[in-house]
Design an enzyme around this catalytic site. Structure first.
Site, PDB file in Angstrom:
ATOM      1  N   ASN A 150      48.957  32.706  33.090  1.00  0.00           N
ATOM      2  CA  ASN A 150      48.479  34.013  33.562  1.00  0.00           C
ATOM      3  C   ASN A 150      48.589  35.110  32.513  1.00  0.00           C
ATOM      4  OD1 ASN A 150      51.240  33.272  34.424  1.00  0.00           O
ATOM      5  ND2 ASN A 150      51.402  35.452  34.860  1.00  0.00           N
ATOM      6  N   GLN A 178      45.584  30.841  38.685  1.00  0.00           N
ATOM      7  CA  GLN A 178      44.639  31.598  37.841  1.00  0.00           C
ATOM      8  C   GLN A 178      43.291  30.894  37.684  1.00  0.00           C
ATOM      9  OE1 GLN A 178      44.708  34.655  36.698  1.00  0.00           O
ATOM     10  NE2 GLN A 178      46.805  35.165  37.275  1.00  0.00           N
ATOM     11  N   HIS A 200      43.557  36.538  46.307  1.00  0.00           N
ATOM     12  CA  HIS A 200      43.372  37.843  45.661  1.00  0.00           C
ATOM     13  C   HIS A 200      43.052  37.737  44.180  1.00  0.00           C
ATOM     14  CE1 HIS A 200      47.491  38.586  43.779  1.00  0.00           C
ATOM     15  NE2 HIS A 200      47.727  37.516  44.505  1.00  0.00           N
ATOM     16  N   THR A 236      52.313  31.771  62.888  1.00  0.00           N
ATOM     17  CA  THR A 236      50.930  32.051  63.319  1.00  0.00           C
ATOM     18  C   THR A 236      50.053  32.289  62.096  1.00  0.00           C
ATOM     19  OG1 THR A 236      51.765  32.983  65.368  1.00  0.00           O
ATOM     20  CG2 THR A 236      49.523  33.608  64.747  1.00  0.00           C
ATOM     21  N   CYS A 328      59.948  41.537  23.281  1.00  0.00           N
ATOM     22  CA  CYS A 328      61.220  42.231  23.486  1.00  0.00           C
ATOM     23  C   CYS A 328      61.034  43.315  24.524  1.00  0.00           C
ATOM     24  CB  CYS A 328      61.671  42.891  22.198  1.00  0.00           C
ATOM     25  SG  CYS A 328      62.103  41.695  20.973  1.00  0.00           S
TER      26      CYS A 328
END
Ligand SMILES: Cc1ncc(COP(=O)(O)O)c(C=O)c1O
Length: 381
Positions: A150, A178, A200, A236, A328
């Protein structure tokens, strides 16, 4: 300007998906477990969605289990495979998504498994020779290696790794969050025991995904409760989410060739313009290699400087949404475990741009122009 280039984080909902979901938010509100007409109506929407998803992936409907998204699907496949089959060894990489990395770390901390990291080459691809050795050393292991990274976009050859796992009698889980919706997975041809998806990431709603579980590699549930999802995941069902997910997948498949060409064009345009206009630019991982990276992701590496450490913040001020995180951790960015594993100690700036069908070439040009200004302002000052 308001430019969204963070589509690997999430994508805007396709209006056609929203239209498909609407009836299941208002009039079709029944509980799918109810046996009366209200329930039956939504049950049938779930089952026809499952059937459609299975057709697209060339698998059987029983192999598709809906979840709350990629994280739950990854957790389930790893935890339940380990527990169901009494697995003691896991082979994975240090650049997996946290949904995988932290799940494996937890199992290791609890003393359930030993984790073995496969070596990566300098571009961040899995060293297949080392994987072969680990598979020989730990027969019957769970292998968890993601399809596309990703952050970098690096792509794993699922066919080759699947065949290697099959020969070694290993369980192969791949985080495909992805790539589902951007790549055609043919489950009849791939030896993958479990893979995962999140709507999404391809213009569907948030909070819904699925896992594919190969029918001869059944696992026990992870979320216990009712008999929903063929006894594989209690709770559900998120009916409008499921309908939206599968509509988004259908659209993605319908338009995939066209979008792949278009989005790859945007990515190539950005690579070329960055090389021409931004001194000292390079690309993390194999991001700039269009043959071995996902066409939606480009991870840009900028020369070390205080400004480049603040680059995401400065892009945001210009109305440009992107993401990143250098090797970093400092300034406005948090460290990336992926870049940290590949480039230990590097202080170069990092920006991940990720594209969708809604981006325009003019947006790419504007972003490169702004990035060049931000980087050059430091060089000339
Ligand atoms: C590779 C990968 N795996 C898993 C996830 C988690 O998916 P979700 O946001 O649906 O929980 C993501 C999302 O960022 C991802 O990129």
């Amino acid at each position: 300007m308001n430019i969204y280039l963070d589509n690997a984080a999430t994508t805007p909902l396709d209006p056609e998906v929203f239209e498909a979901m609407k009836p299941f938010l208002i009039e079709n509100f029944g509980n799918p477990s109810s046996t009366h007409a209200h329930g039956r109506k939504v049950r049938s929407a779930i089952e026809s969605s499952r059937k459609k998803a299975a057709e697209l992936l060339n698998c059987t409907p029983g192999e598709i289990i809906f979840t709350s998204g990629g994280t739950e699907a990854d957790n389930t496949l790893i935890m339940s495979t380990v527990h169901t089959y009494g697995i003691k060894h896991v082979i994975s990489s240090p650049i997996e998504h946290h949904a995988v990395l932290h799940t494996i770390e937890n199992l290791e901390k609890a003393g359930v498994i030993e984790n073995h990291h496969v070596l990566l080459d300098p571009d961040g691809h899995v060293d297949l020779g080392h994987l072969e050795k680990l598979l020989k050393q730990y027969p019957g292991a769970l292998v968890s290696l993601m399809h596309a990274n990703n952050e970098l976009g690096n792509i794993l050859d699922l066919n080759t790794v699947g065949e290697m796992c099959k020969q070694a009698n290993a369980f192969f889980h791949s985080d495909t969050v992805q790539t589902v919706g951007h790549y055609r997975h043919n489950m009849k041809e791939l030896f993958v025991c479990g893979m995962t998806a999140a709507a999404h990431k391809f213009h569907g709603p948030k909070g819904i995904g699925f896992m594919y579980i190969r029918k001869d590699k059944k696992i026990n549930p992870f979320v216990h409760g009712g008999a929903q999802e063929r006894n594989m995941r209690g709770g559900t069902e998120n009916v409008y989410g499921i309908v939206g997910l599968v509509k988004a997948l259908e659209i993605a498949y319908r338009e995939m060739d066209e979008h792949e060409k278009y989005i790859s064009g945007l990515k190539s345009r950005m690579i070329e313009k960055l090389k021409a206009d931004v001194p000292g630019v390079s690309f993390h991982g194999d991001s700039a290699n269009l043959k071995r990276s996902l066409y939606t992701v480009l991870n840009v590496s900028l020369p070390e400087s205080e400004e480049n450490d603040m680059i995401l913040f400065n892009l945001d001020l210009q109305g440009i949404s992107a993401s990143g995180g250098s090797a970093c951790s400092s300034g406005a960015t948090t460290g990336s475990h992926v870049l940290g594993a590949l480039y230990p100690g590097s202080k170069r700036g990092a920006v991940r741009f990720s594209f969708s069908k809604y981006n325009k070439p003019e947006e790419i040009d504007f972003v490169v122009e702004k990035l060049a200004e931000l980087v050059n302002s430091k060089v000339s000052s």
